[in-house]
Scaffold this active site. Structure first.
Site, PDB file in Angstrom:
ATOM      1  N   CYS A 121       0.824  -1.208   0.000  1.00 27.08           N
ATOM      2  CA  CYS A 121       0.000   0.000   0.000  1.00 27.08           C
ATOM      3  C   CYS A 121       0.862   1.264   0.000  1.00 27.08           C
ATOM      4  O   CYS A 121       1.477   1.587  -1.001  1.00 27.08           O
ATOM      5  CB  CYS A 121      -0.994  -0.034   1.164  1.00 27.08           C
ATOM      6  SG  CYS A 121      -2.375   1.119   0.959  1.00 27.08           S
ATOM      7  N   HIS A 229      -4.026  -5.274   0.728  1.00 24.23           N
ATOM      8  CA  HIS A 229      -3.509  -5.601   2.058  1.00 24.23           C
ATOM      9  C   HIS A 229      -3.495  -7.115   2.280  1.00 24.23           C
ATOM     10  O   HIS A 229      -4.397  -7.682   2.905  1.00 24.23           O
ATOM     11  CB  HIS A 229      -4.347  -4.904   3.137  1.00 24.23           C
ATOM     12  CG  HIS A 229      -4.110  -3.439   3.199  1.00 24.23           C
ATOM     13  ND1 HIS A 229      -3.201  -2.860   4.068  1.00 24.23           N
ATOM     14  CD2 HIS A 229      -4.628  -2.426   2.461  1.00 24.23           C
ATOM     15  CE1 HIS A 229      -3.200  -1.549   3.871  1.00 24.23           C
ATOM     16  NE2 HIS A 229      -4.050  -1.262   2.905  1.00 24.23           N
ATOM     17  N   GLU A 231      -1.716  -8.701   4.281  1.00 27.78           N
ATOM     18  CA  GLU A 231      -1.472  -9.020   5.690  1.00 27.78           C
ATOM     19  C   GLU A 231      -2.758  -9.302   6.455  1.00 27.78           C
ATOM     20  O   GLU A 231      -2.739  -9.953   7.503  1.00 27.78           O
ATOM     21  CB  GLU A 231      -0.690  -7.884   6.359  1.00 27.78           C
ATOM     22  CG  GLU A 231      -1.503  -6.696   6.838  1.00 27.78           C
ATOM     23  CD  GLU A 231      -1.978  -5.764   5.729  1.00 27.78           C
ATOM     24  OE1 GLU A 231      -2.774  -4.839   6.021  1.00 27.78           O
ATOM     25  OE2 GLU A 231      -1.543  -5.943   4.571  1.00 27.78           O
TER      26      GLU A 231
END
Length: 265
Positions: A121, A229, A231
């Protein structure tokens, strides 16, 4: 569940994670969200070292001397547009100029040293700006672009839900890693890549054409940037696990090479 019991180097690779600024109740904090660290520990099987970005870049070489990889995360702040030659069109959004001044030289130094690089990002946007690229400051104001921002009124689970697809460039190593030509991703950003920086190459695009993943094909080390994202709840997403595992493997390879060179002396 972590798969790190199958990894057995003499030590785990050390990965630098620069922190960002946050103000709370009149105090200045340096912060890193746990969600970014978890897959680095559980799937990349690396040891995170959190680095303050608020004291300037003088100690970058010392930080890098202990590093086997670099991991730049997202954040709520925007990059200072003066760094890519634009006026600030989003004055209502916070900036973190300390992180800008730390991460951009860190990127150049890490690339010069051959360190693996995984950027997410804001981190992907930093990589692009560091290499001379620029950004769309308001994707949402461009006709025919998707709404890439999260709904601030929704729950966190809804904000991080998959909302659009990305098409992976065929024949790339990333397509091989993902074992797919198209995947669904979350989207929580108001800015995005406009012009690619020197040496960067797209690996995936959103349905509206926005660059969603990139790398540096002319550098030998692992390099990957993604705009979404991975994660977020990575343990439940096979594509996220593949990305973090590949980054961890690259960091282990870097560590093994360093230990081999040390043993020669």
């Amino acid at each position: 569940m972590s798969n790190c019991t199958t990894k057995s180097p003499l030590r785990k690779p050390v990965v630098l994670m620069p922190m960002g600024a946050q103000e709370r109740a009149g105090h200045d904090y340096q912060v890193m969200t746990k969600k970014y660290m978890r897959p680095l520990v559980e799937h990349a099987c690396c040891t995170p070292v959190l680095v303050p970005s608020c004291f300037g870049s003088d100690d970058i070489e010392q930080y890098l001397s202990m590093a086997d990889g670099i991991y730049l995360t997202g954040a709520g702040s925007n990059i200072d547009p003066a760094l890519y030659g634009q006026d600030n069109l989003t004055p209502e959004k916070t900036q973190d100029q300390d992180r800008d001044r730390f991460d951009l030289p860190l990127i150049h130094a890490a690339l010069g040293l051959g360190l693996p690089l995984f950027v997410i990002c804001r981190g992907m946007q930093e990589l692009n700006v560091a290499l001379g690229g620029d950004l769309h400051q308001k994707l949402y104001a461009i006709p025919d672009m998707l709404e890439h921002r999260e709904d601030y009124g929704a729950s966190v689970e809804q904000q991080y839900a998959d909302v659009h697809k990305v098409k992976i460039v065929p024949g790339t190593w990333f397509a091989g890693l993902m074992q797919a030509t198209e995947i669904s991703v979350n989207s929580l950003h108001g800015q995005g890549i406009k012009t690619l920086g020197c040496g960067l190459e797209a690996l995936a695009h959103a349905e509206d054409g926005l660059i969603e993943a990139l790398h540096l094909p002319h550098y030998k080390q692992f390099s990957l940037g993604v705009q979404w994202h991975p994660e977020w709840q990575a343990a439940h997403n096979p594509y996220s696990i593949r990305m973090f595992s590949a980054f961890g493997d690259a960091c282990r390879q870097r560590l093994a090479g360093s230990l081999q060179r040390q043993n020669k002396f």
